[in-house]
Design a protein around this motif. Structure first.
Motif, PDB file in Angstrom:
ATOM      1  N   PRO A 269     105.557 -70.098 111.763  1.00 21.50           N
ATOM      2  CA  PRO A 269     106.001 -70.467 113.084  1.00 21.50           C
ATOM      3  C   PRO A 269     106.696 -69.317 113.787  1.00 21.50           C
ATOM      4  CG  PRO A 269     106.616 -72.143 111.483  1.00 21.50           C
ATOM      5  CD  PRO A 269     106.131 -70.972 110.732  1.00 21.50           C
ATOM      6  N   ALA A 270     106.540 -69.290 115.101  1.00 25.64           N
ATOM      7  CA  ALA A 270     107.164 -68.219 115.866  1.00 25.64           C
ATOM      8  C   ALA A 270     108.667 -68.275 115.820  1.00 25.64           C
ATOM      9  CB  ALA A 270     106.680 -68.282 117.320  1.00 25.64           C
ATOM     10  N   GLY A 271     109.185 -69.399 115.399  1.00 21.58           N
ATOM     11  CA  GLY A 271     110.616 -69.529 115.329  1.00 21.58           C
ATOM     12  C   GLY A 271     111.255 -68.691 114.261  1.00 21.58           C
ATOM     13  N   GLY A 272     110.472 -67.983 113.464  1.00 22.21           N
ATOM     14  CA  GLY A 272     111.053 -67.151 112.441  1.00 22.21           C
ATOM     15  C   GLY A 272     111.405 -67.898 111.189  1.00 22.21           C
ATOM     16  N   GLY A 273     110.879 -69.107 111.069  1.00 25.76           N
ATOM     17  CA  GLY A 273     111.248 -69.924 109.932  1.00 25.76           C
ATOM     18  C   GLY A 273     110.770 -69.377 108.609  1.00 25.76           C
ATOM     19  N   GLY A 274     109.614 -68.708 108.598  1.00 25.08           N
ATOM     20  CA  GLY A 274     109.098 -68.230 107.339  1.00 25.08           C
ATOM     21  C   GLY A 274     108.900 -69.343 106.337  1.00 25.08           C
ATOM     22  N   HIS A 275     108.094 -70.336 106.669  1.00 23.14           N
ATOM     23  CA  HIS A 275     108.058 -71.551 105.880  1.00 23.14           C
ATOM     24  C   HIS A 275     107.220 -71.454 104.631  1.00 23.14           C
ATOM     25  CE1 HIS A 275     109.631 -74.613 108.997  1.00 23.14           C
ATOM     26  NE2 HIS A 275     110.189 -73.446 109.133  1.00 23.14           N
ATOM     27  N   GLY A 276     106.437 -70.419 104.456  1.00 23.42           N
ATOM     28  CA  GLY A 276     105.700 -70.307 103.216  1.00 23.42           C
ATOM     29  C   GLY A 276     106.643 -69.952 102.083  1.00 23.42           C
ATOM     30  N   ARG A 277     106.618 -70.724 100.968  1.00 29.57           N
ATOM     31  CA  ARG A 277     107.551 -70.500  99.890  1.00 29.57           C
ATOM     32  C   ARG A 277     106.816 -70.421  98.569  1.00 29.57           C
ATOM     33  NH1 ARG A 277     109.115 -73.349 103.439  1.00 29.57           N
ATOM     34  NH2 ARG A 277     108.103 -75.208 102.625  1.00 29.57           N
ATOM     35  N   ALA A 278     107.360 -69.641  97.673  1.00 29.22           N
ATOM     36  CA  ALA A 278     106.808 -69.616  96.329  1.00 29.22           C
ATOM     37  C   ALA A 278     107.022 -70.975  95.676  1.00 29.22           C
ATOM     38  CB  ALA A 278     107.483 -68.520  95.511  1.00 29.22           C
ATOM     39  N   PRO A 279     106.094 -71.413  94.816  1.00 31.96           N
ATOM     40  CA  PRO A 279     106.228 -72.731  94.203  1.00 31.96           C
ATOM     41  C   PRO A 279     107.555 -72.948  93.492  1.00 31.96           C
ATOM     42  CG  PRO A 279     104.035 -71.840  93.799  1.00 31.96           C
ATOM     43  CD  PRO A 279     104.825 -70.752  94.452  1.00 31.96           C
ATOM     44  N   GLY A 280     108.122 -71.862  92.904  1.00 31.94           N
ATOM     45  CA  GLY A 280     109.376 -72.010  92.184  1.00 31.94           C
ATOM     46  C   GLY A 280     110.540 -72.393  93.058  1.00 31.94           C
ATOM     47  N   ASN A 281     110.421 -72.220  94.381  1.00 31.53           N
ATOM     48  CA  ASN A 281     111.498 -72.558  95.300  1.00 31.53           C
ATOM     49  C   ASN A 281     111.398 -73.991  95.810  1.00 31.53           C
ATOM     50  OD1 ASN A 281     112.626 -70.000  95.165  1.00 31.53           O
ATOM     51  ND2 ASN A 281     111.299 -69.205  96.791  1.00 31.53           N
ATOM     52  N   LYS A 282     110.366 -74.723  95.426  1.00 31.53           N
ATOM     53  CA  LYS A 282     110.187 -76.077  95.929  1.00 31.53           C
ATOM     54  C   LYS A 282     110.824 -77.100  95.004  1.00 31.53           C
ATOM     55  CE  LYS A 282     106.204 -75.601  98.929  1.00 31.53           C
ATOM     56  NZ  LYS A 282     104.993 -76.281  99.427  1.00 31.53           N
ATOM     57  N   LEU A 283     111.116 -78.264  95.570  1.00 32.84           N
ATOM     58  CA  LEU A 283     111.744 -79.343  94.823  1.00 32.84           C
ATOM     59  C   LEU A 283     110.704 -80.052  93.969  1.00 32.84           C
ATOM     60  CD1 LEU A 283     114.125 -81.013  97.425  1.00 32.84           C
ATOM     61  CD2 LEU A 283     114.812 -79.955  95.276  1.00 32.84           C
ATOM     62  N   SER A 284     111.006 -80.232  92.702  1.00 29.15           N
ATOM     63  CA  SER A 284     110.147 -81.009  91.812  1.00 29.15           C
ATOM     64  C   SER A 284     110.690 -82.430  91.706  1.00 29.15           C
ATOM     65  CB  SER A 284     110.063 -80.343  90.435  1.00 29.15           C
ATOM     66  OG  SER A 284     111.362 -80.183  89.882  1.00 29.15           O
ATOM     67  N   LEU A 285     110.072 -83.239  90.863  1.00 26.26           N
ATOM     68  CA  LEU A 285     110.358 -84.668  90.839  1.00 26.26           C
ATOM     69  C   LEU A 285     111.812 -85.000  90.477  1.00 26.26           C
ATOM     70  CD1 LEU A 285     109.415 -87.622  90.945  1.00 26.26           C
ATOM     71  CD2 LEU A 285     108.707 -87.396  88.548  1.00 26.26           C
ATOM     72  N   VAL A 286     112.298 -84.500  89.363  1.00 29.11           N
ATOM     73  CA  VAL A 286     113.627 -84.899  88.886  1.00 29.11           C
ATOM     74  C   VAL A 286     114.733 -84.506  89.867  1.00 29.11           C
ATOM     75  CG1 VAL A 286     115.329 -84.623  87.043  1.00 29.11           C
ATOM     76  CG2 VAL A 286     112.922 -84.948  86.469  1.00 29.11           C
ATOM     77  N   PRO A 287     114.783 -83.247  90.360  1.00 28.06           N
ATOM     78  CA  PRO A 287     115.819 -82.920  91.350  1.00 28.06           C
ATOM     79  C   PRO A 287     115.721 -83.768  92.610  1.00 28.06           C
ATOM     80  CG  PRO A 287     114.861 -80.915  90.456  1.00 28.06           C
ATOM     81  CD  PRO A 287     114.010 -82.047  89.979  1.00 28.06           C
ATOM     82  N   LEU A 288     114.485 -84.095  93.040  1.00 29.24           N
ATOM     83  CA  LEU A 288     114.339 -84.913  94.250  1.00 29.24           C
ATOM     84  C   LEU A 288     114.884 -86.321  94.015  1.00 29.24           C
ATOM     85  CD1 LEU A 288     113.346 -85.208  97.137  1.00 29.24           C
ATOM     86  CD2 LEU A 288     111.087 -85.806  96.241  1.00 29.24           C
ATOM     87  N   ILE A 289     114.664 -86.881  92.825  1.00 35.39           N
ATOM     88  CA  ILE A 289     115.211 -88.202  92.512  1.00 35.39           C
ATOM     89  C   ILE A 289     116.722 -88.206  92.692  1.00 35.39           C
ATOM     90  CG2 ILE A 289     115.652 -89.853  90.649  1.00 35.39           C
ATOM     91  CD1 ILE A 289     112.892 -89.120  89.517  1.00 35.39           C
TER      92      ILE A 289
END
Length: 494
Positions: free
Chosen positions: A31-51
């Motif tokens: 996005p032009a907003g500078g968000g830089g939204h593409g992330r490496a998989p290791g930075n994403k939330l998995s099931l247990v932390p999301l619970i």
């Protein structure tokens, strides 16, 4: 939410989208907003932390459930925490699961309202939910100081209390800055630590439980306090949706996390209440905030009472951390939609977190932490109810407007009447909660709503005049692919 009761005691499945769907070709654009939204998989939330993040968005443990017993007695408290999840938590969770997986972008409910009814509704939803969350979050630093003061009386006032509140706010803000993965696994540790003393209390109470004690009721019932207690201890199931763009394979992860969190939260209230009300003889009048610790002391001794008091401090940490995260990512999502300046979409260069949103929310909650705001908190309750009514309306509208939109998880209901029926009972309860509010709540809520309308038109003026910079999404308001482009997700990530 559970710990808020100290301030509220007096206040009124569809197939997966194909890989060659319309999102291809633009999915990884930033996005032009500078968000830089593409992330490496290791930075994403998995099931247990999301619970556990959802758990802390909603409850954080049974702390704060005591007023349900105080206001109506053990019988109604147990029935309330047994029945209310089915008429409120389950419908809200089902709606959240479907829409979070169909539109897995940051901003959550703001994105849903925007897609259903347009940018004005999205902006107003953002105002209602953000104000509610910020006021809710402001209670936790003060509550932490209150709990610490039980062990260290010097923290009960003066400079020591101020220092404790500021240190709490700064420490949790730094934690959130380091990334959602860190926040999520910290929530797991805090959840285990804060719930474990209640598991021990339940075990110790089993030989002492006398079921006849569960039938007791309060002589003078306070139904307003009772229903507010249930509502505030079992809402905010949709808050984690604002971080949907950070979740690993949200199409599978979100439904599982919500189901698990509903079960864990419900049992987390019922089992301690069954143990404490069934094992000791205490009148409903004794059940003020913090009575769980006293009950644990009567059941197992002072060591368990102390542990529950420590657990209360840990719970406030988890509650505030989860609230701060969802609020910051809500602002990021609103910036991606062009509803706020694109500065709110900026991410930290190393940790990839929305540092502007974290800083803004932390500053607001810190300022409000020193206030006595029972009526304002009740107004936040009212604003949250307005937002939920709009959310349910968005769910029904999107079922009609975008019937063919891929839904990796879909609520197993067909036809508009069944969809409306799912939302009818919780919506009726929302109207009831709003109806029992006082005139001050109506006035304050009207002021916040008017401010939300003003913010929308002010942002529109700034956009037209070029006074502030906005995301390119502000002028790209057509096409289903837009929601994925904003978040830098691919269809296969769902």
């Amino acid at each position: 939410m559970a710990a808020d009761e100290a301030h509220l005691a007096d206040a009124t499945a569809s197939p997966k989208p194909p890989k060659n769907a319309a999102v291809d070709g633009v999915a990884m654009a930033t996005p032009a907003g500078g968000g830089g939204h593409g992330r490496a998989p290791g930075n994403k939330l998995s099931l247990v932390p999301l619970i556990f993040l959802i758990f802390f968005e909603v409850a954080g443990g049974p702390y704060g459930a005591e007023p349900a017993v105080q206001s109506a007695g053990p019988l109604f408290a147990l029935l309330g925490f047994l029945v209310f999840p089915f008429i409120w938590a389950v419908p809200e969770s089902l709606v959240t699961a479907e829409l979070s997986t169909a539109m897995p972008g940051n901003g959550g409910f703001v994105l849903w309202a925007d897609r259903a009814f347009g940018p004005f509704s999205g902006s107003l939803m953002g105002t209602w939910k953000y104000v509610s969350g910020a006021i809710n979050g402001a209670a936790f630093p003060a509550l932490c100081a209150d709990y610490v003061a039980r062990v260290a009386p010097a923290v009960s006032g003066g400079g020591a209390r101020v220092a404790t509140i500021v240190a709490f706010n700064v420490a949790i803000s730094v934690l959130n800055y380091t990334g959602l993965s860190v926040v999520g696994w910290t929530a797991v540790a805090l959840g285990v630590a804060s719930l474990s003393p209640f598991a021990l209390m339940f075990g110790a109470a089993l030989p002492k439980i006398r079921p006849r004690r569960w039938r007791a009721t309060a002589a003078d019932k306070d139904w307003r306090l009772f229903f507010n207690t249930l509502f505030w201890n079992l809402n905010y199931w949709d808050s984690a949706s604002t971080m949907a763009g950070e979740v690993e394979r949200p199409g599978k992860t979100f439904p599982r996390a919500l189901l698990s969190a509903v079960a864990m939260t419900t049992l987390g209230y019922l089992l301690p209440l069954m143990a404490a009300t069934g094992a000791i003889d205490a009148s409903p009048e004794d059940w003020g905030n913090g009575f769980f610790a006293d009950a644990a002391g009567m059941i197992a001794g002072g060591w368990l009472k102390y542990w529950i008091e420590v657990g209360a401090v840990l719970s406030t940490i988890g509650l505030y951390s989860a609230t701060l995260s969802s609020a910051a990512f809500q602002l990021l999502g609103m910036a991606d939609l062009g509803l706020l300046p694109r500065a709110f979409a900026l991410r930290a260069p190393v940790f990839d977190t929305p540092w502007v949103g974290i800083l803004a929310t932390a500053a607001i909650t810190l300022a409000m932490s020193f206030s006595s705001f029972n009526t304002i908190v009740a107004s936040a309750n009212f604003l949250y109810s307005l937002g939920m009514l709009l959310e349910f309306a968005s769910f029904v509208r999107l079922r009609v407007k975008l019937a063919d939109m891929p839904r990796p998880y879909a609520v197993p209901l067909r036809g508009v009447p069944a969809t409306v029926a799912l939302c009818a009972v919780p919506s009726a309860f929302l109207v009831f909660v709003m109806a029992i509010a006082g005139w001050k709540v109506y006035a304050i809520s009207a002021v916040f709503t008017a401010a939300g309308v003003a913010v929308y038109y002010l942002m529109s003026l700034c956009k037209a005049k070029g006074w502030l910079k906005f995301s390119d999404a502000a002028v790209e308001r057509d096409g289903d692919a837009m929601m994925y482009r904003r978040q830098g997700s691919t269809a296969s990530d769902v």
